[in-house]
Design an enzyme around this catalytic site. Sequence first.
Site, PDB file in Angstrom:
ATOM      1  N   PRO A   2       0.818  -1.215   0.000  1.00  0.00           N
ATOM      2  CA  PRO A   2       0.000   0.000   0.000  1.00  0.00           C
ATOM      3  C   PRO A   2       0.850   1.263   0.000  1.00  0.00           C
ATOM      4  O   PRO A   2       1.936   1.309   0.576  1.00  0.00           O
ATOM      5  CB  PRO A   2      -0.802  -0.137   1.301  1.00  0.00           C
ATOM      6  CG  PRO A   2      -0.836  -1.589   1.579  1.00  0.00           C
ATOM      7  CD  PRO A   2       0.491  -2.109   1.115  1.00  0.00           C
ATOM      8  N   GLU A   3       0.336   2.289  -0.652  1.00  0.00           N
ATOM      9  CA  GLU A   3       0.992   3.594  -0.650  1.00  0.00           C
ATOM     10  C   GLU A   3       0.729   4.282   0.691  1.00  0.00           C
ATOM     11  O   GLU A   3      -0.158   3.910   1.460  1.00  0.00           O
ATOM     12  CB  GLU A   3       0.421   4.444  -1.782  1.00  0.00           C
ATOM     13  CG  GLU A   3       0.458   3.789  -3.139  1.00  0.00           C
ATOM     14  CD  GLU A   3       1.822   3.834  -3.797  1.00  0.00           C
ATOM     15  OE1 GLU A   3       2.527   4.853  -3.692  1.00  0.00           O
ATOM     16  OE2 GLU A   3       2.181   2.840  -4.449  1.00  0.00           O
ATOM     17  N   LYS A  51       4.416   4.168   6.254  1.00  0.00           N
ATOM     18  CA  LYS A  51       3.535   3.017   6.028  1.00  0.00           C
ATOM     19  C   LYS A  51       3.323   2.196   7.299  1.00  0.00           C
ATOM     20  O   LYS A  51       2.848   1.071   7.249  1.00  0.00           O
ATOM     21  CB  LYS A  51       4.113   2.150   4.914  1.00  0.00           C
ATOM     22  CG  LYS A  51       4.241   2.894   3.597  1.00  0.00           C
ATOM     23  CD  LYS A  51       4.733   2.008   2.481  1.00  0.00           C
ATOM     24  CE  LYS A  51       4.845   2.785   1.181  1.00  0.00           C
ATOM     25  NZ  LYS A  51       5.240   1.926   0.041  1.00  0.00           N
ATOM     26  N   ASN A 166       4.981   2.357  -5.175  1.00  0.00           N
ATOM     27  CA  ASN A 166       5.253   2.149  -6.587  1.00  0.00           C
ATOM     28  C   ASN A 166       4.375   3.000  -7.505  1.00  0.00           C
ATOM     29  O   ASN A 166       4.811   3.439  -8.576  1.00  0.00           O
ATOM     30  CB  ASN A 166       5.076   0.673  -6.944  1.00  0.00           C
ATOM     31  CG  ASN A 166       6.011   0.241  -8.050  1.00  0.00           C
ATOM     32  OD1 ASN A 166       7.158   0.662  -8.081  1.00  0.00           O
ATOM     33  ND2 ASN A 166       5.528  -0.586  -8.950  1.00  0.00           N
ATOM     34  N   ARG A 250      10.830  -3.706  -8.293  1.00  0.00           N
ATOM     35  CA  ARG A 250       9.480  -3.200  -8.473  1.00  0.00           C
ATOM     36  C   ARG A 250       9.266  -2.895  -9.945  1.00  0.00           C
ATOM     37  O   ARG A 250      10.212  -2.697 -10.704  1.00  0.00           O
ATOM     38  CB  ARG A 250       9.258  -1.923  -7.638  1.00  0.00           C
ATOM     39  CG  ARG A 250       9.337  -2.132  -6.128  1.00  0.00           C
ATOM     40  CD  ARG A 250       8.199  -2.969  -5.604  1.00  0.00           C
ATOM     41  NE  ARG A 250       8.243  -3.081  -4.153  1.00  0.00           N
ATOM     42  CZ  ARG A 250       8.882  -4.028  -3.479  1.00  0.00           C
ATOM     43  NH1 ARG A 250       9.579  -4.947  -4.157  1.00  0.00           N
ATOM     44  NH2 ARG A 250       8.865  -4.074  -2.172  1.00  0.00           N
TER      45      ARG A 250
END
Length: 264
Positions: A2-3, A51, A166, A250
């Site tokens: 998750p961002e 995060k 990402n 990524r």
Amino acid sequence: MPEGDTVFLTGRRLDEALAGRTLLRAELRHPRLATVDLAGRDVLGVATAGKHILTRFAGGLTLHSHLRMDGSWHLYRPGERWRRPAHQARVVLAVPERVAVGFALHDLELVPTAEEARLVGHLGPDLLGAWTAEDEAEAVARLTADPDREIGLALLDQRVLAGVGNVYKSEVCFLLGVSPWTPVSGVDAARAVRLSRKLLLANATRPVRNTTGLMGRGQESWVYERAGRPCRRCGTRVRVAGQGAGVQERTSYWCPRCQPGPIA
């Protein structure tokens, strides 16, 4: 993974549901924490750092959790059916009228609140936290500390900036007009920091992320997950490739015309 905006919104919703209320039930389904009983404690609040989610309780205790790739926190009414299997639940915190369930949580740890820095002190400035000119200066300094590093990898490093994932990595590189493989020395670092914060702030309180400002389904991003489709600006096909090595690899999306520079 998750961002930062997703984690921020999760923390905000947990805080609204739990803060100022007394725990009627508290299950920590982790081998190290299975015998801990927090029932009867007041929830002081829920905060986020990048995060990381920090749930603070009376008595000077903090429950730290990280969503990683598959974790999530859900809020339910008492007796409401859970949307994920019960065997995936790692934390159950019940207060009057609400039940917070943490599924597939990683890095679950209960620490004295005074020692939170041991878990999050390594992070760079939190793009969704209190922000000052000093925070921006520190973020720029951390970003430019390794001028030969690829900008796409530097933006993802939580020790540099806390919160970029990402999606934002790819979108920020597009807006900067550079490929994700461009060395940091070839990028306006201050602009990169400001763009990262601007995009995260714009999406911090809404469930559907949008980095373009365009309305309509399917118009939410400039290049992210648009491989093979025409660039919104020039019509060139958006490309995709892996960036980084091993567990750090990524996927990067970019427009080869709008984002000149090194490629994979």
